[in-house]
Structure formats: C-alpha cells, structure tokens
Design an enzyme around this catalytic site. Structure first.
Site, PDB file in Angstrom:
ATOM      1  N   HIS A  86       0.794  -1.230   0.000  1.00 20.93           N
ATOM      2  CA  HIS A  86       0.000   0.000   0.000  1.00 20.93           C
ATOM      3  C   HIS A  86       0.820   1.271   0.000  1.00 20.93           C
ATOM      4  O   HIS A  86       0.270   2.357  -0.114  1.00 20.93           O
ATOM      5  CB  HIS A  86      -0.960   0.031   1.204  1.00 20.93           C
ATOM      6  CG  HIS A  86      -0.273   0.358   2.488  1.00 20.93           C
ATOM      7  ND1 HIS A  86       0.299  -0.589   3.270  1.00 20.93           N
ATOM      8  CD2 HIS A  86      -0.024   1.541   3.088  1.00 20.93           C
ATOM      9  CE1 HIS A  86       0.861  -0.017   4.327  1.00 20.93           C
ATOM     10  NE2 HIS A  86       0.689   1.289   4.240  1.00 20.93           N
TER      11      HIS A  86
HETATM   12  C1  UD1 Z   1      -1.978   5.734   5.594  1.00 16.23           C
HETATM   13  C2  UD1 Z   1      -0.684   6.334   6.139  1.00 16.23           C
HETATM   14  C3  UD1 Z   1       0.412   5.281   6.208  1.00 16.23           C
HETATM   15  C4  UD1 Z   1      -0.078   4.017   6.894  1.00 16.23           C
HETATM   16  C5  UD1 Z   1      -1.352   3.544   6.212  1.00 16.23           C
HETATM   17  C6  UD1 Z   1      -1.906   2.292   6.842  1.00 16.23           C
HETATM   18  C7  UD1 Z   1      -0.319   8.713   5.635  1.00 16.23           C
HETATM   19  C8  UD1 Z   1       0.480   9.646   4.822  1.00 16.23           C
HETATM   20  N1  UD1 Z   1      -0.181   7.399   5.307  1.00 16.23           N
HETATM   21  O1  UD1 Z   1      -1.798   5.449   4.208  1.00 16.23           O
HETATM   22  O2  UD1 Z   1       1.515   5.802   6.927  1.00 16.23           O
HETATM   23  O3  UD1 Z   1       0.926   2.997   6.794  1.00 16.23           O
HETATM   24  O4  UD1 Z   1      -2.323   4.584   6.296  1.00 16.23           O
HETATM   25  O5  UD1 Z   1      -2.950   1.770   6.060  1.00 16.23           O
HETATM   26  O6  UD1 Z   1      -1.027   9.121   6.526  1.00 16.23           O
HETATM   27  N2  UD1 Z   1      -9.100   4.629   1.416  1.00 16.23           N
HETATM   28  C9  UD1 Z   1     -10.354   4.059   1.376  1.00 16.23           C
HETATM   29  N3  UD1 Z   1     -10.944   3.691   2.543  1.00 16.23           N
HETATM   30  C10 UD1 Z   1     -10.360   3.895   3.740  1.00 16.23           C
HETATM   31  C11 UD1 Z   1      -9.111   4.509   3.768  1.00 16.23           C
HETATM   32  C12 UD1 Z   1      -8.490   4.863   2.617  1.00 16.23           C
HETATM   33  O7  UD1 Z   1     -10.923   3.845   0.321  1.00 16.23           O
HETATM   34  O8  UD1 Z   1     -10.952   3.543   4.773  1.00 16.23           O
HETATM   35  C13 UD1 Z   1      -8.408   4.962   0.154  1.00 16.23           C
HETATM   36  C14 UD1 Z   1      -8.782   6.289  -0.381  1.00 16.23           C
HETATM   37  O9  UD1 Z   1      -9.037   6.155  -1.724  1.00 16.23           O
HETATM   38  C15 UD1 Z   1      -7.532   7.139  -0.158  1.00 16.23           C
HETATM   39  C16 UD1 Z   1      -6.435   6.129  -0.162  1.00 16.23           C
HETATM   40  O10 UD1 Z   1      -7.032   4.935   0.329  1.00 16.23           O
HETATM   41  O11 UD1 Z   1      -7.382   8.115  -1.135  1.00 16.23           O
HETATM   42  C17 UD1 Z   1      -5.280   6.540   0.686  1.00 16.23           C
HETATM   43  O12 UD1 Z   1      -5.690   6.715   2.039  1.00 16.23           O
HETATM   44  P1  UD1 Z   1      -4.850   7.651   3.014  1.00 16.23           P
HETATM   45  O13 UD1 Z   1      -5.565   7.737   4.292  1.00 16.23           O
HETATM   46  O14 UD1 Z   1      -4.503   8.917   2.339  1.00 16.23           O
HETATM   47  O15 UD1 Z   1      -3.465   6.932   3.214  1.00 16.23           O
HETATM   48  P2  UD1 Z   1      -3.090   5.384   3.248  1.00 16.23           P
HETATM   49  O16 UD1 Z   1      -2.576   5.001   1.920  1.00 16.23           O
HETATM   50  O17 UD1 Z   1      -4.132   4.543   3.845  1.00 16.23           O
END
Ligand code: UD1
Length: 358
Positions: free
Chosen positions: A205
């Site tokens: 991820h």
């Molecule tokens: C985040 C953290 C990372 C951690 C990871 C654990 C930051 C910069 N990164 O990354 O350090 O290791 O979480 O998982 O804070 N999304 C969903 N549903 C959810 C959550 C996310 O669909 O419940 C999708 C969304 O499309 C979003 C993408 O995942 O745009 C990224 O989510 P985001 O919260 O920005 O960061 P993670 O990649 O999850």
C-alpha cells in the site's frame, strides 16, 4: 479531578497501537479519543475498534480521503477546535500518518505538550510522506517513546536528547495479548480454504509502490511466478491502482481479497510460508511470529528484523523478490529489542511522571 489526555488516531495501524495504551491510560486519566476519519471503511476502521475493544471515539472528524495538504489541513482545523474545547493536559499521537502530523501540530500551536508513540523511526528517505510526518512529530513532541534502541540512537544523532525514552513496541504488546484470541476465534484459514505454510501472504500500500505502475507491475509479476498461491488482502488505494492499470483477473496465482481484521491477519501471517509486504507493522509481526518476511522496499525503519536474518529488502525487483521468497530461511525471534510486552505500561508511567511535575 483526573487529568485529561487527548489521543489522536485515524489510520488502521494506529487503532492497533492505541489499544493497549488506551486501556491502561483510562485507569489513571480521562481519555478523550479523537478519530480523524482518515480511514473510514468499516473493514479499515470499525472492525478494529470492535476486536481490540477500543472505546468508541468521543469525536469522529470525518476527514476522509484527499490529497495530502488538503487532508492534513482539514484535520488541523478540526483537531484545533476539539482541543480548544476539551483543553487536555497532553496530546498523544501515534506513528507516522497525516493524522499524527496534524495532531502534533495542532497541539504544539496551542502549547499543549505532545507525546509521540513510535518516535525516532527513520527510513532516511524523505520522499516517503511518512518520513516527513515522523520527523515533524518528533520535533514537536516533549515525550518521545521509542520502540527500539535504534530509534533512540536516531534521535540522539539528530540532537534530540530531551524527553527521549526507550519503551519497547506497543505493537508487540498488542500481538502478545491478541494472538491467543486470534488462534481461538479466527476462521480465516477455513474461510479461504488455506492450509498452513501452503501460501504466501502479501500486502502492498505504500505510495512508492502503488503510485508507480512499473513498480506495482514488477511486484505482481513476481507474485504471479511464485511456487505457492499468494493471498493478497488489498488496501483500497492499491485496489484502485490495480483495477486501473492491470485488472485483477490477469493474475491466476494471486488471490485478491478485501482487507482483513486484526485477528485474521495475525492468523494469516502465522500460517504463511512467508510474508511479502511494504507495511512497517507486518515486518515486525512476521518476525514476532517467526515467519520470514520479504520487504518490497529499498529501506526499512526496522533494521533489527534484517539483522536477525528474518527480513530481506528487495525493493520492487521481480528477480530479487522471487529469489528472496523462495530461499529457505529459519526465523528465531529474540523479542528483547522490541521490549517484553510492557511498552504501554512504561508509556503510561512516563506520562504520569511528566504530568505530576506540572
Ligand atoms: C496511511 C498512512 C500510512 C499508513 C497507512 C496504513 C499517511 C500519509 N499514510 O496510508 O503511513 O501505513 O495509512 O494503512 O497518513 N481509502 C479508502 N478507505 C479507507 C481509507 C483509505 O478507500 O478507509 C483509500 C482512499 O481512496 C484514499 C487512499 O485509500 O485516497 C489513501 O488513504 P490515506 O488515508 O490517504 O493513506 P493510506 O494510503 O491509507
């Protein structure tokens, strides 16, 4: 009156980390639990609260997904409003996500002391958003709780000497506590029709892997050529990239499944032939469970696992992944670097000591 502590969480690994700490914290303090809403899908959030018996958040800021600046900005505004209302004696943040950064910054600007759990970790790669988040959180914190001695050394090398404590790793606390429950209750192997040691477990991820289609393609190519099936619980961001660039049907050896719960992931890791991952938490969990790990990155914040011969860094090279994943390795976990399962107790005692002085 008990002193008030505001805990800020928002992403999956933070729910796991806060569980053992919150439980002990609540025996001595009044905890206000703030969920930023960074992770919001039930399988990325709610199920962790349920399984780890974390109390319902007092606030859910429902920030959701946005580009980094916008996401962090929304959090900053909303956390500030809550802190102004609640007036905590201390703000507790975890790890390296945008929720960590926003929580630490909002508190520091209001002159509320910050405690950072998982302080001092470094990949020395500033292209990672997480590296920026953790450096800033460490600079703003007055209590820095380090999971390993390497983390203490990293902070010393940066000239940060005040308020730095080795506590051990709260993720080790959480694993020791929940593994027996997981083994008793999880039905994930039956549900997926898996036999112990007859599959690989993979997760991907990190932005460096998902945002560059060539890297993701190399990783999937390697998984497709492995001698055992690859069970791959897919993070929502990764799913979107795979669907856009490659499709899920073109990889017969890879079993794409929805994200799984904490208890299920412990059982899946324990029974895997190897773990293939770019997650920080899973590199350690694999080690604690004595399962070899292949890390799909160029560097790690957990060099102890590499030094122990339990973890190999391959980056996204298909050749290197294949070589590392098919090599025979035996892992013995000497848990001492990561503590003894009492990290949460040390953290709560140190917070108590600091607040007593105030
Ligand atoms: C985040 C953290 C990372 C951690 C990871 C654990 C930051 C910069 N990164 O990354 O350090 O290791 O979480 O998982 O804070 N999304 C969903 N549903 C959810 C959550 C996310 O669909 O419940 C999708 C969304 O499309 C979003 C993408 O995942 O745009 C990224 O989510 P985001 O919260 O920005 O960061 P993670 O990649 O999850």
């Amino acid at each position: 009156m008990r002193k008030k502590i505001a805990t800020i969480v928002g992403a999956r690994p933070q729910f796991i980390k806060c569980a053992p700490v919150s439980e002990l914290l609540r025996k001595q303090f009044r905890e206000v639990l703030i969920h930023t809403g960074q992770h919001y899908n039930p399988e990325m959030s709610h199920i962790f609260f349920q399984q780890l018996q974390i109390p319902e958040p007092d606030y859910n800021l429902e920030v959701g997904s946005h580009p980094h600046g916008r996401q962090t900005g929304f959090m900053l505004m909303r956390i500030e409003a809550v802190l102004l209302q609640e007036k905590p004696a201390l703000v507790l943040v975890y790890g390296d996500t945008n929720s960590t950064l926003a929580g630490a910054l909002a508190a520091a600007k209001l002159n509320v002391p910050v405690a950072h759990v998982e302080a001092g970790l470094r990949s020395f790669n500033r292209k990672m958003p997480e590296e920026i988040n953790r450096i800033v959180a460490d600079r703003l914190a007055s209590l820095l709780f380090c999971p390993t001695r390497t983390a203490v050394k990293n902070l010393k090398a940066e000239g940060q000497l005040q308020g730095v404590y080795w506590t051990g790793d709260v993720m080790y606390d959480a694993l020791l506590r929940h593994l027996p429950l997981a083994e008793q209750h999880s039905r994930i192997l039956d549900r997926l029709g898996l036999s112990p040691k007859a599959y690989y477990l993979a997760t991907v991820h990190r932005a460096e892997n998902t945002d560059q289609p060539e890297r993701l393609n190399e990783i999937l190519k390697a998984f497709a050529r492995l001698p055992l099936p690859v069970v791959f619980p897919v993070h929502p961001r990764t799913r979107r990239f795979i669907q856009t660039h490659f499709g899920e049907r073109n990889w017969p050896n890879i079993r794409f499944i929805d994200p799984v719960s904490y208890l299920d992931v412990l059982v899946l890791q324990k029974n895997a032939a190897k773990v293939l991952t770019d997650s920080g938490g899973m590199q350690k969990e694999a080690y604690f469970l004595e399962v070899p790990c292949v890390t799909l990155r160029e560097e790690t914040e957990w060099p102890e696992t590499v030094a122990a011969g339990a973890n190999v860094l391959t980056g996204a090279s298909a050749e290197k992944i294949l070589a590392a994943a098919t090599r025979e390795v035996r892992v013995r976990c000497q848990g001492t670097d990561f503590g003894d399962g009492q990290a949460a107790a040390r953290i709560v005692a140190l917070i108590d000591k600091m607040l007593e002085k105030e």
